[in-house]
Scaffold this motif. Sequence first.
Motif, mmCIF file in Angstrom:
data_model
loop_
_atom_site.group_PDB
_atom_site.id
_atom_site.type_symbol
_atom_site.label_atom_id
_atom_site.label_comp_id
_atom_site.label_asym_id
_atom_site.label_seq_id
_atom_site.Cartn_x
_atom_site.Cartn_y
_atom_site.Cartn_z
ATOM 1 N N ARG A 97 101.163 83.738 81.044
ATOM 2 C CA ARG A 97 101.656 84.211 82.403
ATOM 3 C C ARG A 97 100.792 83.825 83.818
ATOM 4 N NH1 ARG A 97 103.967 89.277 81.874
ATOM 5 N NH2 ARG A 97 103.558 89.525 79.376
ATOM 6 N N PRO A 98 101.890 83.023 84.870
ATOM 7 C CA PRO A 98 101.526 82.193 86.039
ATOM 8 C C PRO A 98 100.384 82.509 86.493
ATOM 9 C CG PRO A 98 103.977 83.205 86.268
ATOM 10 C CD PRO A 98 103.375 83.487 84.765
ATOM 11 N N VAL A 99 99.626 81.626 87.131
ATOM 12 C CA VAL A 99 98.675 81.994 88.358
ATOM 13 C C VAL A 99 99.138 82.749 89.778
ATOM 14 C CG1 VAL A 99 96.633 81.055 89.553
ATOM 15 C CG2 VAL A 99 96.831 80.550 87.452
ATOM 16 N N THR A 100 100.405 82.179 90.017
ATOM 17 C CA THR A 100 101.688 82.140 91.329
ATOM 18 C C THR A 100 102.952 82.314 90.576
ATOM 19 O OG1 THR A 100 101.603 79.888 91.771
ATOM 20 C CG2 THR A 100 99.590 80.554 92.803
ATOM 21 N N GLY A 101 102.873 83.485 91.483
ATOM 22 C CA GLY A 101 104.835 83.236 91.216
ATOM 23 C C GLY A 101 104.631 84.939 91.283
ATOM 24 N N MET A 102 106.333 84.416 91.324
ATOM 25 C CA MET A 102 106.679 86.557 90.731
ATOM 26 C C MET A 102 107.538 86.742 89.640
ATOM 27 S SD MET A 102 109.296 86.908 93.970
ATOM 28 C CE MET A 102 110.319 88.568 93.416
ATOM 29 N N GLY A 103 107.901 87.514 89.009
ATOM 30 C CA GLY A 103 108.942 87.526 87.710
ATOM 31 C C GLY A 103 109.002 88.628 87.200
ATOM 32 N N ILE A 104 109.629 89.304 86.436
ATOM 33 C CA ILE A 104 109.635 90.369 85.523
ATOM 34 C C ILE A 104 109.991 89.539 84.345
ATOM 35 C CG2 ILE A 104 110.035 91.462 84.201
ATOM 36 C CD1 ILE A 104 111.277 92.935 86.822
ATOM 37 N N TYR A 105 108.505 88.990 82.941
ATOM 38 C CA TYR A 105 108.388 88.731 81.734
ATOM 39 C C TYR A 105 108.698 89.303 80.874
ATOM 40 C CZ TYR A 105 106.896 84.953 85.453
ATOM 41 O OH TYR A 105 107.132 83.997 85.779
ATOM 42 N N GLU A 106 108.628 88.863 79.659
ATOM 43 C CA GLU A 106 108.874 89.883 78.250
ATOM 44 C C GLU A 106 108.276 89.610 77.377
ATOM 45 O OE1 GLU A 106 111.951 90.409 74.311
ATOM 46 O OE2 GLU A 106 112.502 89.309 76.563
ATOM 47 N N GLU A 107 107.837 90.244 77.264
ATOM 48 C CA GLU A 107 106.509 90.117 75.841
ATOM 49 C C GLU A 107 106.829 91.020 74.763
ATOM 50 O OE1 GLU A 107 101.508 88.943 74.710
ATOM 51 O OE2 GLU A 107 102.403 88.409 76.251
ATOM 52 N N PRO B 83 105.054 97.059 60.883
ATOM 53 C CA PRO B 83 106.115 95.624 60.245
ATOM 54 C C PRO B 83 107.428 96.521 60.771
ATOM 55 C CG PRO B 83 104.076 96.343 59.121
ATOM 56 C CD PRO B 83 104.138 97.257 60.154
ATOM 57 N N ASP B 84 107.471 97.563 60.551
ATOM 58 C CA ASP B 84 109.009 97.837 61.426
ATOM 59 C C ASP B 84 109.014 98.548 62.643
ATOM 60 O OD1 ASP B 84 107.798 100.667 61.358
ATOM 61 O OD2 ASP B 84 108.933 102.035 59.761
ATOM 62 N N PHE B 85 108.358 98.054 63.489
ATOM 63 C CA PHE B 85 108.348 98.365 65.544
ATOM 64 C C PHE B 85 108.257 97.414 65.802
ATOM 65 C CE2 PHE B 85 106.485 102.123 68.811
ATOM 66 C CZ PHE B 85 108.187 101.653 69.516
ATOM 67 N N THR B 86 108.944 96.969 66.802
ATOM 68 C CA THR B 86 108.248 96.091 67.542
ATOM 69 C C THR B 86 108.499 96.087 68.880
ATOM 70 O OG1 THR B 86 108.946 93.948 66.093
ATOM 71 C CG2 THR B 86 109.301 93.229 68.357
ATOM 72 N N LEU B 87 107.808 96.196 69.871
ATOM 73 C CA LEU B 87 107.643 96.353 71.607
ATOM 74 C C LEU B 87 107.916 95.702 72.317
ATOM 75 C CD1 LEU B 87 106.619 99.610 73.025
ATOM 76 C CD2 LEU B 87 106.512 97.634 74.549
ATOM 77 N N HIS B 88 109.302 95.577 72.987
ATOM 78 C CA HIS B 88 109.411 94.207 74.189
ATOM 79 C C HIS B 88 108.420 95.102 75.457
ATOM 80 C CE1 HIS B 88 111.900 92.421 71.316
ATOM 81 N NE2 HIS B 88 111.920 93.225 70.618
ATOM 82 N N LEU B 89 107.521 94.243 75.649
ATOM 83 C CA LEU B 89 107.184 95.076 76.751
ATOM 84 C C LEU B 89 107.725 93.446 78.505
ATOM 85 C CD1 LEU B 89 104.949 96.156 78.204
ATOM 86 C CD2 LEU B 89 103.296 94.522 77.987
ATOM 87 N N TYR B 90 108.310 94.783 79.547
ATOM 88 C CA TYR B 90 108.585 93.913 80.395
ATOM 89 C C TYR B 90 107.289 94.076 81.203
ATOM 90 C CZ TYR B 90 112.467 92.621 77.529
ATOM 91 O OH TYR B 90 113.841 92.532 76.800
ATOM 92 N N ASP B 91 106.963 92.830 82.030
ATOM 93 C CA ASP B 91 105.940 92.788 82.906
ATOM 94 C C ASP B 91 105.972 92.452 84.342
ATOM 95 O OD1 ASP B 91 103.520 93.951 84.298
ATOM 96 O OD2 ASP B 91 102.143 92.633 82.521
ATOM 97 N N SER B 92 105.412 93.123 85.301
ATOM 98 C CA SER B 92 106.049 92.658 86.266
ATOM 99 C C SER B 92 104.934 92.125 87.361
ATOM 100 C CB SER B 92 105.911 93.693 87.502
ATOM 101 O OG SER B 92 104.900 94.449 87.970
ATOM 102 N N TRP B 93 104.654 90.323 87.405
ATOM 103 C CA TRP B 93 103.881 89.512 88.163
ATOM 104 C C TRP B 93 103.991 89.115 89.323
ATOM 105 C CZ3 TRP B 93 99.346 88.587 85.185
ATOM 106 C CH2 TRP B 93 99.000 88.080 85.985
ATOM 107 N N GLY B 94 103.066 89.441 89.822
ATOM 108 C CA GLY B 94 102.948 89.637 91.415
ATOM 109 C C GLY B 94 103.721 89.980 92.341
ATOM 110 N N LEU B 95 104.030 91.312 91.924
ATOM 111 C CA LEU B 95 104.488 92.216 92.869
ATOM 112 C C LEU B 95 103.569 92.575 94.227
ATOM 113 C CD1 LEU B 95 107.107 94.405 92.764
ATOM 114 C CD2 LEU B 95 105.597 95.990 91.463
#
Length: 374
Positions: free
Chosen positions: A38-48, A54-66
């Motif tokens: 993640r960036p040190v500064t700035g704001m955004g919602i990032y997906e990881e 093996p049959d379950f993938t979770l997509h995490l959307y995390d706020s950064w700089g809120l």
Amino acid sequence: MEKTLDANVLILGKTGSGKTSLFNYIFGRNVYATGAGRPVTGMGIYEEAVTLSPDFTLHLYDSWGLEADKARDWRQLINDTLKAHDVAEITEWFHTIIYCISAKAARVEDFDLEIIDSLRQSGNQVIVALTHADVAGGPDNLMTMLQTIAQSGHVPEEDILPVNSQSKTLLTGKKTQAYGREAIISRIKAGLLSAISQKIPHIFEEEGREIIETWYTRCCYRIDADLRKPGGISARKEKERNRLFTAYAEEAQSDIEQSYDTLISEAYRYYWKFCGHLEQNPVGFVKRPRKPLEALRMRLHLTDALQAAGENIGQFFEGLFKKEKRTAKHDAFAQFYRKGLAKYREQLYQMLGEYTSKMKTELREYHQIVQSPE
């Protein structure tokens, strides 16, 4: 081979609110590294994307700089993110939205309440996690925060959950235990089922409208095509059109019924797979099969529809053949038939409304059944 399951989690909160620890606690192990990439500064919602099995993938959307000083920008960013996931495909929804507030602060800011309200106004269930509950300054402070959020009217009390994501020894020597996971998982499951109950009927109605309008356009095209041919206005052609329009309407009804069954079946199937990945034996949720759909078929006939619209067919044709110009005849003929098609369309929309009510009832009853003990 069974298709893998993808789920989307939106987790919001200020820096230091315990989002990473909470995520790792809910899903059972340290699968998400704090601030990785993640960036040190700035704001955004990032997906990881996090592969939990093996049959379950979770997509995490995390706020950064809120932060509160960028409230307007954050509301817009969050709304844009929500809209991008408000689609027909259940796999693209946000299946869980968690807003973290650190209980260390011992107070709830107006900014937090505004963001939570914005999420709720968009029709989303929001779980408010009061993190670091073990160091909140005592149960009184924690209760004050809970009451502040509940009294704001933005979140039901059952969706405001104190949680301690890590067992640890405090500076005072006191040992604290992790808690709150079971309560959050229970609300995640209830929230997904509630989202299904709210969103699926709306999606079904939109799909039904598209089917009906496609039918209407198809029939109008047929009228225009007939008028371009010699003998387009004749008893023989009228019978042929009635037969075709009825066949088109039956096809539209079949498509609506298929949409109904497909949407509900896929939603239920996704729900049970999702619950199964959260915990192997979902406590309090009983898997039940659906009853087959009872079709609401209606017989439609264009001439009957015209008569129901108050048209005197005999008088119309008598007046039609008195018109001298071919274009005038064709214009009158097309307008006359479109009245019948409009009446037809009203009947199809009425049927769609009955199906939508039927779906809401089925989902409501299913919601009650799956949360009842055997």
